[in-house]
Each structure stands twice: as C-alpha cells, then as structure tokens.
Design a protein around this motif. Sequence first.
Motif, PDB file in Angstrom:
ATOM      1  N   LYS A  32       0.828  -1.213   0.000  1.00 48.63           N
ATOM      2  CA  LYS A  32       0.000   0.000   0.000  1.00 48.63           C
ATOM      3  C   LYS A  32       0.853   1.250   0.000  1.00 48.63           C
ATOM      4  O   LYS A  32       0.560   2.229  -0.704  1.00 48.63           O
ATOM      5  CB  LYS A  32      -0.923  -0.022   1.219  1.00 48.63           C
ATOM      6  N   ASP A  33       1.926   1.240   0.775  1.00 50.77           N
ATOM      7  CA  ASP A  33       2.796   2.418   0.845  1.00 50.77           C
ATOM      8  C   ASP A  33       3.359   2.774  -0.530  1.00 50.77           C
ATOM      9  O   ASP A  33       3.451   3.954  -0.895  1.00 50.77           O
ATOM     10  CB  ASP A  33       3.933   2.178   1.831  1.00 50.77           C
ATOM     11  N   GLU A  34       3.738   1.751  -1.289  1.00 48.71           N
ATOM     12  CA  GLU A  34       4.261   2.005  -2.641  1.00 48.71           C
ATOM     13  C   GLU A  34       3.183   2.614  -3.537  1.00 48.71           C
ATOM     14  O   GLU A  34       3.434   3.574  -4.273  1.00 48.71           O
ATOM     15  CB  GLU A  34       4.792   0.715  -3.256  1.00 48.71           C
ATOM     16  N   LEU A  35       1.995   2.064  -3.484  1.00 47.51           N
ATOM     17  CA  LEU A  35       0.913   2.563  -4.333  1.00 47.51           C
ATOM     18  C   LEU A  35       0.488   3.970  -3.920  1.00 47.51           C
ATOM     19  O   LEU A  35       0.196   4.817  -4.767  1.00 47.51           O
ATOM     20  CB  LEU A  35      -0.279   1.610  -4.252  1.00 47.51           C
ATOM     21  N   LYS A  36       0.465   4.225  -2.629  1.00 50.98           N
ATOM     22  CA  LYS A  36       0.071   5.542  -2.127  1.00 50.98           C
ATOM     23  C   LYS A  36       1.064   6.607  -2.581  1.00 50.98           C
ATOM     24  O   LYS A  36       0.687   7.692  -3.033  1.00 50.98           O
ATOM     25  CB  LYS A  36      -0.017   5.498  -0.602  1.00 50.98           C
ATOM     26  N   SER A  79      -9.138   0.902  -1.543  1.00 52.97           N
ATOM     27  CA  SER A  79      -8.579   0.044  -0.503  1.00 52.97           C
ATOM     28  C   SER A  79      -9.372  -1.247  -0.347  1.00 52.97           C
ATOM     29  O   SER A  79      -8.801  -2.306  -0.065  1.00 52.97           O
ATOM     30  CB  SER A  79      -8.543   0.797   0.832  1.00 52.97           C
ATOM     31  N   GLN A  80     -10.691  -1.163  -0.524  1.00 56.26           N
ATOM     32  CA  GLN A  80     -11.515  -2.371  -0.443  1.00 56.26           C
ATOM     33  C   GLN A  80     -11.142  -3.350  -1.555  1.00 56.26           C
ATOM     34  O   GLN A  80     -11.021  -4.556  -1.331  1.00 56.26           O
ATOM     35  CB  GLN A  80     -13.003  -1.993  -0.538  1.00 56.26           C
ATOM     36  N   ARG A  81     -10.962  -2.826  -2.775  1.00 60.11           N
ATOM     37  CA  ARG A  81     -10.561  -3.698  -3.884  1.00 60.11           C
ATOM     38  C   ARG A  81      -9.172  -4.289  -3.630  1.00 60.11           C
ATOM     39  O   ARG A  81      -8.932  -5.479  -3.885  1.00 60.11           O
ATOM     40  CB  ARG A  81     -10.543  -2.908  -5.201  1.00 60.11           C
ATOM     41  N   LEU A  82      -8.277  -3.455  -3.156  1.00 59.46           N
ATOM     42  CA  LEU A  82      -6.918  -3.899  -2.895  1.00 59.46           C
ATOM     43  C   LEU A  82      -6.889  -4.966  -1.801  1.00 59.46           C
ATOM     44  O   LEU A  82      -6.186  -5.983  -1.925  1.00 59.46           O
ATOM     45  CB  LEU A  82      -6.068  -2.695  -2.487  1.00 59.46           C
ATOM     46  N   ALA A  83      -7.651  -4.757  -0.742  1.00 57.33           N
ATOM     47  CA  ALA A  83      -7.678  -5.728   0.350  1.00 57.33           C
ATOM     48  C   ALA A  83      -8.171  -7.085  -0.129  1.00 57.33           C
ATOM     49  O   ALA A  83      -7.586  -8.120   0.207  1.00 57.33           O
ATOM     50  CB  ALA A  83      -8.564  -5.210   1.482  1.00 57.33           C
ATOM     51  N   ALA A  84      -9.239  -7.101  -0.923  1.00 54.77           N
ATOM     52  CA  ALA A  84      -9.783  -8.378  -1.393  1.00 54.77           C
ATOM     53  C   ALA A  84      -8.758  -9.155  -2.202  1.00 54.77           C
ATOM     54  O   ALA A  84      -8.596 -10.376  -2.029  1.00 54.77           O
ATOM     55  CB  ALA A  84     -11.039  -8.127  -2.218  1.00 54.77           C
ATOM     56  N   GLU A  86      -3.718  14.588   8.561  1.00 54.86           N
ATOM     57  CA  GLU A  86      -2.563  13.892   8.003  1.00 54.86           C
ATOM     58  C   GLU A  86      -2.248  14.511   6.647  1.00 54.86           C
ATOM     59  O   GLU A  86      -3.160  14.951   5.942  1.00 54.86           O
ATOM     60  CB  GLU A  86      -2.843  12.395   7.860  1.00 54.86           C
ATOM     61  N   ASP A  87      -0.965  14.505   6.295  1.00 58.78           N
ATOM     62  CA  ASP A  87      -0.599  15.093   4.998  1.00 58.78           C
ATOM     63  C   ASP A  87      -0.001  14.070   4.041  1.00 58.78           C
ATOM     64  O   ASP A  87       0.490  14.433   2.974  1.00 58.78           O
ATOM     65  CB  ASP A  87       0.369  16.267   5.184  1.00 58.78           C
ATOM     66  N   SER A  88      -0.039  12.780   4.398  1.00 57.27           N
ATOM     67  CA  SER A  88       0.421  11.753   3.468  1.00 57.27           C
ATOM     68  C   SER A  88      -0.575  11.634   2.321  1.00 57.27           C
ATOM     69  O   SER A  88      -1.727  12.063   2.441  1.00 57.27           O
ATOM     70  CB  SER A  88       0.557  10.406   4.181  1.00 57.27           C
ATOM     71  N   PRO A  89      -0.172  11.065   1.173  1.00 53.28           N
ATOM     72  CA  PRO A  89      -1.121  10.909   0.055  1.00 53.28           C
ATOM     73  C   PRO A  89      -2.370  10.145   0.491  1.00 53.28           C
ATOM     74  O   PRO A  89      -2.323   9.299   1.390  1.00 53.28           O
ATOM     75  CB  PRO A  89      -0.305  10.136  -0.981  1.00 53.28           C
ATOM     76  N   ALA A  90      -3.467  10.454  -0.162  1.00 51.31           N
ATOM     77  CA  ALA A  90      -4.765   9.929   0.265  1.00 51.31           C
ATOM     78  C   ALA A  90      -5.127   8.587  -0.363  1.00 51.31           C
ATOM     79  O   ALA A  90      -5.940   7.848   0.205  1.00 51.31           O
ATOM     80  CB  ALA A  90      -5.863  10.939  -0.073  1.00 51.31           C
ATOM     81  N   TYR A  91      -4.550   8.271  -1.505  1.00 43.30           N
ATOM     82  CA  TYR A  91      -5.061   7.160  -2.336  1.00 43.30           C
ATOM     83  C   TYR A  91      -4.008   6.065  -2.500  1.00 43.30           C
ATOM     84  O   TYR A  91      -2.897   6.363  -2.960  1.00 43.30           O
ATOM     85  CB  TYR A  91      -5.428   7.710  -3.703  1.00 43.30           C
ATOM     86  N   PRO A  92      -4.338   4.827  -2.083  1.00 42.72           N
ATOM     87  CA  PRO A  92      -5.534   4.375  -1.367  1.00 42.72           C
ATOM     88  C   PRO A  92      -5.411   4.642   0.135  1.00 42.72           C
ATOM     89  O   PRO A  92      -4.325   4.957   0.616  1.00 42.72           O
ATOM     90  CB  PRO A  92      -5.551   2.872  -1.650  1.00 42.72           C
ATOM     91  N   SER A  93      -6.489   4.495   0.851  1.00 45.23           N
ATOM     92  CA  SER A  93      -6.497   4.760   2.288  1.00 45.23           C
ATOM     93  C   SER A  93      -5.810   3.634   3.056  1.00 45.23           C
ATOM     94  O   SER A  93      -6.176   2.459   2.931  1.00 45.23           O
ATOM     95  CB  SER A  93      -7.945   4.894   2.780  1.00 45.23           C
ATOM     96  N   GLY A  94      -4.826   3.996   3.865  1.00 43.00           N
ATOM     97  CA  GLY A  94      -4.124   2.997   4.666  1.00 43.00           C
ATOM     98  C   GLY A  94      -4.987   2.412   5.763  1.00 43.00           C
ATOM     99  O   GLY A  94      -4.975   1.198   6.000  1.00 43.00           O
TER     100      GLY A  94
END
Length: 233
Positions: free
Chosen positions: A108-112, A190-195, A134-142
Amino acid sequence: MLLALLLPLAQTPPPPSDPAAGLVLSAARYGALVGAPPAAGSREEADDLAILRWLQRSRTRDAVRRTWSFLSRSLSRFDAAVGADLNRTAPTLVAGLPSFLRVITTVKDELKTSSGRPRPFLVHPDLRPCLPLEDSPAYPSGHALWYAAAGQLLADLLPERSQRLQEVGRQGGFARVTCGVHYPSDVDASQRLAAAMVADVIASPQWRAFRERTRDERQRLQQLPSADLPDLD
C-alpha cells in the motif's frame, strides 16, 4: 570496516517467529487493480466531494465518536465481532496476524506514494475533518486497507463470525470518509486492494501454517460466548 560489520546484519533473514517470513506481494501486481485516483475536476471527484459535504452537514456526535474508535489500528476493535477478548483468548493469533498485515501495508505504501493524491481538506478548505490531520497521500487509504484486510483475514480464521468481522473491517474504512480525511474513492480502492491481497495471502504456505498454529485458539473462540453477541456500531 564499518560496512563489513553492517552487511551481515542487513542479510540476516527474518526470525522464525515471524509467521509471514518469506511472503512477498508485489505492488506491480496490484497497481492496475487499484488504478489512478479520480482526476481533479472530474465527475468522479465531484461525486466524492458531494458525499463528503453531505456527511459533514449530517454527522452526529455519536458518529464522530465511532470514527475515533477506529483511529488506532488495533485487533481489539474486532473483539465485539468475535465475542471474546482476542488478546487474552488468542495470544498467538494476535501476535502473528500483524506480520501479514505489515506485508500488505508495505505494498500500500508504494501505491500511495505513486498516486500522490492530496487529502481532500488540503484542496477544499470548506471541508473540516473531525479526526487528526494527516498530509500523506490519500489514495488508497491505509486505515481502510488495514481494517478491511484484518477483517477478511480474521474471517478466514473464524468463518462462523465472517459477516460480523468483515462489517467491522468496512466500518474502519467508512470512518475515514465520515470525518473527511479521505475521499470515498480512496476507501473504495482500498476495499478492492484488500480483497485481492488477502486472497493471495490466504493461498500462501505461510498462511496455511499460521492457520494450523492457531487451531486450538480458534477452536476456543468458536465456543464463545454463550449469550447473544452485541450489536456492532
């Protein structure tokens, strides 16, 4: 001399107590599934903003309280879904599951980082978040990914509680939208990624070994409690 001392440390394999040791998930495999975030000014972003502004107008004190209960990424948040104190009843499970979640979080960190999407309140000053900024990138949500993946992995371990566990997992993501620190599309990604990632974790030999290692604890959890389980809020 210093380099020679450091190299052996860098090459030391993970300790055998890490149940996810050797499990590798490649960000390249999931990038296409997640896709790019909605572009600024697009219809998709407009839909995101309409939801955020409606939630901001309509959220209640109880709704805000619930979002704060998901602020920390803690397996204890799933206790009510299981019907047991996980830390006391299943210490091996609680100690080992975060190892798999760390592998997922690394991807996720790489994609974000590659998405670079700013948080909604940084671009739209009328949005007033009710969670810490928070100021980290928003997409996807960690947060959404962690809770969705944790709920789905726990559901694989405790299928008789599957619906309840996955509901808590979804709520952990929705909380980020309710309080305006993420766009709805961040959570959807994030839901798609988690699945997808959880399916690959469950297919791994590391996960099969972990299931076996936690068999006794899982059997105890299946017997609890004898009374009705609490409603999930």
